[in-house]
Design an enzyme around this catalytic site. Sequence first.
Site: not given
Length: 427
Positions: A116, A315
């Site tokens: 992430d 992201d």
Amino acid sequence: MRALSVSLIAALQALAITLSQPKPLSIPLTKRSTLRTADGYVDPASIRAHISSTEAKLQRGAAAFERNTGVALFSPSSTKRAGVLGSDPLADDSNERWYGTIEVGTPSHTFTIDCDTGSTDFFLPGPSCGDACSGHEIYNPNSSSSAKPLGRAFTVEYSDGSLASGDLYTDTVSLAGYVASAQTLGVASLYSYGFSSENFGADGLMGMAFESISEYGANSVFQTLVSQGAVPEPVFAFKLASSGSELYVGGVNSALYRGPFTYLPVTKQVSTSYELQTTLLRHHPCICQGYWQVTGDAIGIDGNEIVNTFSAIVDTGTTLILGDPSHVSQLYAVINATEVGGGVYSLPCDAMPNVTITLGGKPFALSAETFNFGKYGSSGNTCLGGIAGSDGLGDLWILGDVFLRNVYTAFDVGLGNSSSVGFADLA
């Protein structure tokens, strides 16, 4: 003869130096998706839950950034839908996640992790985790000779009442064969239903953003590798696709892209606060980087440029492209799409628009396959678009998988505060 000996010694020294240099290595990535059903249908409620989850994650990181630096990253919209700031309905978000592997401890054990770039901290389920950890690989610091307790606890709470909590440790961590010593990680003694294998397929989560948004006040695994000189270059790169996805560590994989990279500098925030309770600033002004946040040029649809000069977070932990609702509405108005609620839009499955996102002067096109998020409704002819409105992040855009699956992306930590994100066409 003496000249020959000197030459031979020099050659052997050069060879030794070459052999000692670490080489970039890759980790294959797999994707778990529960937003779509087996026949390609999507529930808008699941998408809206994913949007709320993303908003909460980034708001939580922004709150940590403000605690750590004294500077606000962004201001959530005053029109934010009712909810709990800093909450994340992880148990219900039916998220899509990219999973790789990591080795932790001495002797080492392998765990699956959610990779992430929209967070920093690293956590795994511990030996007191409870029933929710059934199906997960358990990390036991008592079985590792290199694990050391930090004497501090951590807790991450979610709006549905689920949470992860436990204690902070340091231990040896190996990512793609590169070893980080004394890496800070959370060892969860409580891993509630939201992190059960049914809802969260990885064992833990590995953030890859900057220290200033860490709730631990610690470096990410990759930043630790960089600070310890363990990688050949301070760069990691992602290919996210239906097949052949990978996280490349210590450089870029030249076989996976073509043409030059377009690099954008990471947005920096300046803090002059001297009265912080964190060790981040060490009583000096801080030019701080939080997220992998960049400034883009434009977003267009079917030849109409709707958004100009926008700020975006890159992201890998977000599935969609998210933007402020007013601009998203303007984009979809060009093609007469219909809002089905919560910033999600539908359109005919056979009429996917041509969407381009211009970064550093280069337009990157979204394929119809990636923009089409799946079928919606009973007819089978209506689909949902991969761009959605988010009213919880101010005017920030989020470039998630819908964009990232169209490019090869390099994240360059750089030296000092010279971090950047590069985008190249897929090979």
